[in-house]
Design a protein around this motif. Structure first.
Motif, PDB file in Angstrom:
ATOM      1  N   LEU A  93      -6.039   5.213  -7.475  1.00 26.94           N
ATOM      2  CA  LEU A  93      -5.258   6.066  -6.592  1.00 26.94           C
ATOM      3  C   LEU A  93      -6.167   6.626  -5.503  1.00 26.94           C
ATOM      4  CD1 LEU A  93      -2.561   7.461  -5.988  1.00 26.94           C
ATOM      5  CD2 LEU A  93      -3.247   9.281  -7.570  1.00 26.94           C
ATOM      6  N   ASN A  94      -5.854   6.296  -4.256  1.00 22.13           N
ATOM      7  CA  ASN A  94      -6.670   6.726  -3.121  1.00 22.13           C
ATOM      8  C   ASN A  94      -5.918   7.694  -2.222  1.00 22.13           C
ATOM      9  OD1 ASN A  94      -8.873   5.150  -3.840  1.00 22.13           O
ATOM     10  ND2 ASN A  94      -8.173   3.391  -2.644  1.00 22.13           N
ATOM     11  N   ALA A  95      -6.686   8.550  -1.554  1.00 21.69           N
ATOM     12  CA  ALA A  95      -6.123   9.449  -0.538  1.00 21.69           C
ATOM     13  C   ALA A  95      -6.040   8.676   0.769  1.00 21.69           C
ATOM     14  CB  ALA A  95      -6.997  10.688  -0.389  1.00 21.69           C
ATOM     15  N   GLU A  96      -5.018   7.819   0.837  1.00 21.27           N
ATOM     16  CA  GLU A  96      -4.803   6.951   1.995  1.00 21.27           C
ATOM     17  C   GLU A  96      -3.309   6.826   2.250  1.00 21.27           C
ATOM     18  OE1 GLU A  96      -8.574   3.909   1.107  1.00 21.27           O
ATOM     19  OE2 GLU A  96      -6.520   3.252   0.773  1.00 21.27           O
ATOM     20  N   HIS A  97      -2.974   6.558   3.493  1.00 23.47           N
ATOM     21  CA  HIS A  97      -1.575   6.287   3.812  1.00 23.47           C
ATOM     22  C   HIS A  97      -1.178   4.977   3.125  1.00 23.47           C
ATOM     23  CE1 HIS A  97       2.055   5.351   6.086  1.00 23.47           C
ATOM     24  NE2 HIS A  97       2.071   6.620   6.472  1.00 23.47           N
ATOM     25  N   PRO A  98      -0.045   4.920   2.424  1.00 25.13           N
ATOM     26  CA  PRO A  98       0.295   3.737   1.633  1.00 25.13           C
ATOM     27  C   PRO A  98       0.639   2.498   2.451  1.00 25.13           C
ATOM     28  CG  PRO A  98       2.101   5.310   1.602  1.00 25.13           C
ATOM     29  CD  PRO A  98       0.941   6.004   2.254  1.00 25.13           C
ATOM     30  N   ARG A  99       0.864   2.645   3.768  1.00 26.67           N
ATOM     31  CA  ARG A  99       1.145   1.476   4.604  1.00 26.67           C
ATOM     32  C   ARG A  99      -0.038   1.118   5.501  1.00 26.67           C
ATOM     33  NH1 ARG A  99       5.982   4.180   4.613  1.00 26.67           N
ATOM     34  NH2 ARG A  99       5.500   5.264   6.557  1.00 26.67           N
ATOM     35  N   THR A 100      -0.627   2.132   6.134  1.00 22.14           N
ATOM     36  CA  THR A 100      -1.729   1.868   7.066  1.00 22.14           C
ATOM     37  C   THR A 100      -3.090   1.924   6.400  1.00 22.14           C
ATOM     38  OG1 THR A 100      -1.992   4.203   7.666  1.00 22.14           O
ATOM     39  CG2 THR A 100      -0.370   2.916   8.913  1.00 22.14           C
ATOM     40  N   PHE A 101      -3.171   2.566   5.239  1.00 20.22           N
ATOM     41  CA  PHE A 101      -4.412   2.754   4.482  1.00 20.22           C
ATOM     42  C   PHE A 101      -5.453   3.575   5.244  1.00 20.22           C
ATOM     43  CE2 PHE A 101      -2.332  -0.934   2.699  1.00 20.22           C
ATOM     44  CZ  PHE A 101      -2.335  -0.612   1.343  1.00 20.22           C
ATOM     45  N   VAL A 102      -4.987   4.355   6.200  1.00 19.28           N
ATOM     46  CA  VAL A 102      -5.874   5.294   6.891  1.00 19.28           C
ATOM     47  C   VAL A 102      -6.207   6.430   5.920  1.00 19.28           C
ATOM     48  CG1 VAL A 102      -6.050   6.978   8.770  1.00 19.28           C
ATOM     49  CG2 VAL A 102      -4.965   4.735   9.162  1.00 19.28           C
ATOM     50  N   LEU A 122     -11.192   7.830  -3.078  1.00 19.45           N
ATOM     51  CA  LEU A 122     -10.657   7.757  -4.434  1.00 19.45           C
ATOM     52  C   LEU A 122     -10.268   9.138  -4.955  1.00 19.45           C
ATOM     53  CD1 LEU A 122     -10.154   5.801  -6.859  1.00 19.45           C
ATOM     54  CD2 LEU A 122     -12.411   6.489  -7.697  1.00 19.45           C
ATOM     55  N   ILE A 123      -8.987   9.296  -5.294  1.00 16.33           N
ATOM     56  CA  ILE A 123      -8.502  10.527  -5.924  1.00 16.33           C
ATOM     57  C   ILE A 123      -8.759  10.474  -7.426  1.00 16.33           C
ATOM     58  CG2 ILE A 123      -6.451  11.881  -6.502  1.00 16.33           C
ATOM     59  CD1 ILE A 123      -5.222  10.931  -3.855  1.00 16.33           C
ATOM     60  N   GLY A 124      -8.489   9.329  -7.981  1.00 20.35           N
ATOM     61  CA  GLY A 124      -8.669   9.160  -9.419  1.00 20.35           C
ATOM     62  C   GLY A 124      -8.125   7.822  -9.863  1.00 20.35           C
ATOM     63  N   LYS A 125      -8.157   7.614 -11.169  1.00 20.89           N
ATOM     64  CA  LYS A 125      -7.729   6.343 -11.743  1.00 20.89           C
ATOM     65  C   LYS A 125      -6.728   6.614 -12.854  1.00 20.89           C
ATOM     66  CE  LYS A 125     -11.882   5.410 -12.987  1.00 20.89           C
ATOM     67  NZ  LYS A 125     -13.296   5.015 -13.221  1.00 20.89           N
ATOM     68  N   SER A 181      -1.054   9.439  -0.290  1.00 17.34           N
ATOM     69  CA  SER A 181      -1.730   8.729  -1.369  1.00 17.34           C
ATOM     70  C   SER A 181      -1.113   7.344  -1.522  1.00 17.34           C
ATOM     71  CB  SER A 181      -1.630   9.502  -2.685  1.00 17.34           C
ATOM     72  OG  SER A 181      -0.381   9.260  -3.313  1.00 17.34           O
ATOM     73  N   THR A 182      -1.772   6.510  -2.313  1.00 11.47           N
ATOM     74  CA  THR A 182      -1.276   5.147  -2.543  1.00 11.47           C
ATOM     75  C   THR A 182      -0.317   5.064  -3.730  1.00 11.47           C
ATOM     76  OG1 THR A 182      -3.355   4.726  -3.727  1.00 11.47           O
ATOM     77  CG2 THR A 182      -3.219   3.966  -1.450  1.00 11.47           C
ATOM     78  N   LEU A 183       0.152   6.186  -4.227  1.00 10.59           N
ATOM     79  CA  LEU A 183       1.152   6.154  -5.310  1.00 10.59           C
ATOM     80  C   LEU A 183       2.375   5.295  -4.964  1.00 10.59           C
ATOM     81  CD1 LEU A 183       1.251   9.768  -6.810  1.00 10.59           C
ATOM     82  CD2 LEU A 183       0.924   7.636  -8.079  1.00 10.59           C
ATOM     83  N   PRO A 184       2.933   5.400  -3.734  1.00  7.63           N
ATOM     84  CA  PRO A 184       4.103   4.556  -3.418  1.00  7.63           C
ATOM     85  C   PRO A 184       3.812   3.057  -3.536  1.00  7.63           C
ATOM     86  CG  PRO A 184       3.920   6.337  -1.835  1.00  7.63           C
ATOM     87  CD  PRO A 184       2.665   6.357  -2.649  1.00  7.63           C
TER      88      PRO A 184
END
Length: 448
Positions: free
Chosen positions: A338-347, A383-386, A415-418
């Protein structure tokens, strides 16, 4: 056993190592930058030392500051986690020169496997199957074309140093080879300060399979199973499984035996991961990571073995304490990064987490160092966590993962949860029918 371990890292891996040390009765020292003063690993350590400003080069990569922190606190060992200095042979040498144990392989083993050309030569000599390619670096346009013609197209030009997909360019024809090599050199020089490149056959639809090993440094090595890390974006792993849905027991036995024999010959010390591309029933060595992997929890979930405990035991001079016949595999495990990134752009999406609720229940593990109100700094990886889930079967594991993803709450940032909530419903994922190109093709179709 060690009395005090300094953890030369941050985030979830620093907290992971800290927990293992406490279970073994070992005092811990957290080092941190000024940006991480309120980090969870700093709060929970027995002692903490600020080693510099936010920039990693001035703090987490600052070897003199870390050595000074060891001397100030009396730490007799350093665990490097992953990333940062974990595969820095010079760091290992400096620690040893100061009478401090590096919890990892020898400096020479790190150095050999850190250079991809030398690693491939060594792997071949140790009996590991390798991807057909050039015997060493290619330096001129003529060499590039000659080797590419011999290997066959498409061909992959790769940086001999570094990783993470940087300095890797595909050439699909003789006309593309020279310009592709020029691009790969430029990327490698910018990323790693080394423009040396070599050539390998480009495999069309392989899976990424890695073998977890543990060696005692005296000629004994055991295999703790494999992980399938084929779901990747830009050569960065996103989702990992143990064991691979693509292998059968005969294939496992064969590659396990090959890897164990190779590591015994090398007298490898500590935890390591031998990474392969796997296509049409064949394994091809690509690299070896001489450290703990981000995805090590899935191996722990199916074996019941704490890999950090094992690392510490071996580094302290004790035997592994396990024979190959002692290893038993139970069920199936999946990890989502799980990352702190936009789930479409990955910014990247640094900022304050306003609401945080990790999932729980039987077979659910969350390795994370964040908390509600924590501010994710912009200076490090995202990285937020796993989220790691275990089930008796792969189907049960997938169902449990679906439930856990629905429970997970991270608000205040993207986050990349979506992405994972979309993947868990895809039939290819359910069937294990994916390769290293699958995720990028999925994202290109505008999903998530």
């Amino acid at each position: 056993m060690f009395k005090k371990v300094l953890i030369a890292n941050r985030g979830e891996i620093a907290l992971r190592v800290q927990r293992a040390c406490k279970e073994l009765g070992i005092a811990t020292v957290a080092v941190h930058s000024t940006a991480d003063t309120d980090a969870m690993h700093v709060r929970l350590a027995d002692e903490s030392v600020c080693i510099g400003p936010p920039a990693a080069a001035a703090s987490y990569l600052n070897i003199p500051s870390i050595v000074a922190a060891c001397e100030i606190t009396g730490a007799d060992a350093v665990h490097p986690g992953y990333g940062f200095l974990s595969e820095n042979a010079r760091f290992a040498e400096i620690l040893e020169a100061h009478g401090i144990t590096f919890i990892g392989p020898t400096a020479e083993q790190i150095r050999i496997m850190g250079d991809k050309i030398e690693a491939k030569r060594t792997a071949k000599a140790l009996g590991l199957p390798v991807v057909p390619g050039s015997d060493g670096a290619v330096r001129t346009a003529e060499e590039v074309m000659t080797e590419a013609d011999r290997i066959g197209y498409p061909v992959l030009i790769k940086a001999s140093a570094g990783g993470g997909g940087r300095g890797m360019v595909i050439a699909r024809s003789r006309e593309e080879a020279v310009s592709a090599a020029r691009r790969a050199r430029a990327e490698a020089k910018a990323a790693f300060g080394n423009d040396e490149v070599y050539l390998e056959r480009f495999l069309g639809a392989p899976r990424h399979i890695e073998i977890q090993i543990m060696g005692d440094g005296r000629g004994k090595a055991i295999v703790l199973g494999e992980r399938d890390c084929s779901l990747q974006r830009r050569h960065q792993k996103v989702w990992e499984e143990a064991r691979s849905p693509a292998l059968n027991e005969e294939q496992r036995r064969s590659i396990y035996a090959t890897c164990a024999e190779a590591m015994q010959k090398l007298a490898y010390r500590g935890a390591g991961t031998i990474e392969f591309l796997y296509e049409d029933g064949e394994f091809y060595f690509i690299e070896m990571n001489t450290r703990l992997q981000v995805e090590h929890p899935v191996t722990e979930m199916i074996t019941g073995i704490d890999l950090v405990h094992a690392q510490i035991r071996v580094a302290s001079g004790r035997p592994i304490g396990l024979a190959q016949d002692d290893i038993r595999f139970s069920g199936h495990a999946i990890e989502c990064r799980l990352n702190a990134e936009h789930p479409r752009t990955f910014v990247p999406s640094p900022g304050t987490i306003t609401h945080y609720h990790p999932p729980g229940g039987l077979g659910v593990r969350v390795d994370s160092a964040v908390y509600q109100g924590y501010r994710i700094p912009p200076h490090y990886d995202s990285l937020i966590g796993k989220l790691i889930v275990h089930g008796n079967t792969r189907v049960e594991c997938l169902m449990r993962l679906r439930r856990a993803l629905d429970e997970f709450v991270v608000d205040g940032i993207h986050s990349t949860l979506p992405l994972f909530r979309e993947l868990i419903h895809h039939p290819d994922i359910a069937n294990g029918a994916y390769d290293i190109h699958w995720l990028e093709a999925f994202l290109a179709r505008g999903k998530v």
